[in-house]
Structures are given as structure tokens and as C-alpha cells.
Design an enzyme around this catalytic site. Sequence first.
Site, PDB file in Angstrom:
ATOM      1  CG  HIS A  19      27.913  36.039  43.929  1.00 47.23           C
ATOM      2  ND1 HIS A  19      27.575  36.029  45.259  1.00 47.23           N
ATOM      3  CD2 HIS A  19      29.116  35.392  43.857  1.00 47.23           C
ATOM      4  CE1 HIS A  19      28.518  35.411  45.952  1.00 47.23           C
ATOM      5  NE2 HIS A  19      29.461  35.039  45.119  1.00 47.23           N
ATOM      6  CG  ASP A 117      25.002  37.868  47.191  1.00 45.98           C
ATOM      7  OD1 ASP A 117      25.090  39.104  47.068  1.00 45.98           O
ATOM      8  OD2 ASP A 117      25.406  37.075  46.315  1.00 45.98           O
TER       9      ASP A 117
END
Length: 448
Positions: A19, A117
Site C-alpha cells: 500500500h 485507505d
Amino acid sequence: MAANKSLHIVMYPWFAYGHMIPFLHLSNKLAENGHTVTYILPPKAITRLQNLNQNPNQITFQTITVPQVDGLPVGAENVTDIPDITLHTHLATAFDRTRPEFESIVESIKPDVILYDVAYWVPEVAAKVEAKSVAYSVVSAASVSLSKSMTDKMGTPTKPLTEEERKKKFAQYPHLIQLYGPFGEGITMYDRLTGMLSKGDAVACRTCREIEGKYCQYLSTQYNKKVLLTGPVLPEPDVGATLDAPWAEWLTQFKPGSVLFCAFGSQFFLEKDQFQEIVLGLEMTKLPFLMAVQPPKGCATVEEAFPEGFAERLKNRGAVTSKWVQQPVILTHPSVGCFVNHCAFGTMWEALLSEKQLVMIPQLGDQILNTKMLADELKVGVEVERGDGGWVSKESLCKAIKSVMDEDSEIGASIKKNHENLRITLASKDLMANYMDSFIKDLQALVG
């Protein structure tokens, strides 16, 4: 705000390199276009990612402390520090407990936009400083939308499921089981995912319409939000990059297109017996191979996990390493003809932009859906068949590889043609530049 005005953007991804690196690639693109980025990360991640910051005058790393929580290994700051996936829930708890420090940072810099996120609570923080919040999905739109679609069809449980209930309920969709497991204190991955997407001012996806248009449209409809697309946001190929001498010399001894390159990323650890079956499957093809993989669970090195007699048989035809390798550069080497991989989203893009035949062994949730998309919908690769319990046998791996590598294989020829057509489309410089231009305009319009 004027359409061309510079934005100040905060980045706060989940503490996993799968990520954090895509968020940094996006930061670099935004900085190239004149925008300022404050990227908030734990100390070890900053040390590791510093060299990927291509615009240090525009991108500032801001340290945040990962608090210690029960069950989290001492000193753990990201998922790479925690080989046991069942303990990731404790990192999620610690991640949520960074909120007070995160709020303090945001209040001091007052950004225009925050991209996040896993931190589903970011929209509440953003609203306090009148910033816009954008949920940025670095996994495929297919995995997010299909997880939502399938889960909705099956109904959201009103109470925690027992292990037996979970297995029965999700037998048809095995990758969804983990969605209902705990992922943080008092929250499941499913609740975290839907909260992340529903609470922000917009949803952004690291993808493009050419391969995931229908899934992006589904997300837009389900969450009643515009879905902003960044394109895959991969760094520009380093045309001057050279492969480290030992691997360059090793690969060059083989004829063009003959070598199998097998890699499963830095964050996945195979069981020892599955590792052994995979290396035996590579050996069974009788093709030269290079495998880059973490030592299997319970092993200090890959060598101690080798099947009996494997090291002697390996000789100069195969190599297995747990050291970091230059995956993008290896994928450009003329001797490499096939890429055996786990189909994580970042790896998927590297694979699609390569000219290698693709064989996929997905391991975790989104990887399964990425693989289905590439193998079943786009038909640009093959998935290795699994037996009972998800087992990959040496025979099934060998069969999949031969189906794309044998010179007289109709399947291999068809897949190669489909892959090349898609690669040409995706490799268009204008295509990716246009996605980034549109994304920036969308952010500016959102800020107003």
C-alpha cells in the site's frame, strides 16, 4: 479554487509496503505536476522508502509512532514485521490508535485533500480542518466491487460467525472469509472496507477503464460517488537500469525466452510443504528457473526447506533466493520467457506491461480476483489448478507452465497475442498521462 492551483495533499496508507509504495508512486506523479505532498509513515518505512522519493522538495515525509498493543510483536511497524497474518488485526488496532497524533499533524498543516485507505475514520478528521477526504484503493476495483457484491448477496451477519459457520457460508467465495474476521478492535475487514468507501468525499482507484471499467461503474453506483481513476501509476521504466552482475551473468547463459522467473512478493510466506511442491514443479518443467521468495514458515533460509536432493539436482539450471531482486529489470531480460507470480495488484501491472507469458498462483483475497480477471476475462495468462484444500501440486504447476511455454501450444499462442495487444494499449504514454491529468482536475474540482 482555480482549476490549476497547487494542492497540498496528505497521504496516509495502511502500513504495508504493498500500500505504501503505490501511495508514494502517486505522490511522485502529483509532485511532478506541482502539488505538495505530506506523506505520514512510521520511521522504518520512511527509511526504506526514502530512495523512492523522486521529488524531495515537494514531498515531505512525516513520522508517526505506532503504539504498542497487546498481541503486536514489539517494534512491529508494518505487516512485513509480522509473518503471521492472523496477528495483522493487532497492527490494525495500533493503526487506529495513531488517530490522535494524526489529527494533530493534520490540524497543524491544514491540507486541501487527504488520501487514505484502511483508516476509515480519516473523513471525520478531514472535516474538522475543512479538507476533502478521498478513499484511495490500491487493490483492483474488481476485488473491492466483487467483495461488496458477493457479500451483499449473502447478507451481512448480525453476530460474529463461528469458524464452522464462516467456512460453510463462504465455501463458494473462499477469499471472502477473511472479510468477516477481526481487523482491529471491534471491527471486521468488511466494515472497515465499506466505511472507508462510504464516508469519504470521493473514491479513487489505481486502475483504468480499459481493464476494469465495469467494476469502477459498479462502485460508483453502489456508493453514489464519483470514482476517480489514476491509472496504474507505475514509475517510468529506468531505461538505464542494469541488472546486478551475478543475476545478469546467470541469466545470459540461457537462450532467449527460456527462463522461468517465479516470485511471490516480500510479504507472503509459503508453508514449507507447499514451497517444496512449487520448486519441484519448476524443476519438473526441465526449463531453467529463478525463484525469489521469502523463507517458508518456520525456516530461517530457503535452503533448509529444499526437498531432499534438490540442491544437488539444481546445479546451474535453477536458482532460489530469498534476497531482494530487481523484479522490473528481470522482467525485461531477454532470457526470461515466463513469469510465475501471485498476482498482487502491483505485480499484476508489472506483469501486464512485460512481454512474458503469465502463470498465476494467487494466495490471498484480492489476488484471487485479479487472477480471475486476467485468466478468465482478459485471457492474458493462466491460473494454476488447485486440488483439495487449495493445494498446488508440482504436476499442476508444470502443466500450467507448459501450456504457455511449449512452442506448439495453441493456448500459449492465443494468450501471448491477447497479452501483447493489451500491453501495447497500457504502455501508451499518452494514456497514462491523460489519466493523471484527469485525476488532478477531479481533485481540484472536489476542493472547489
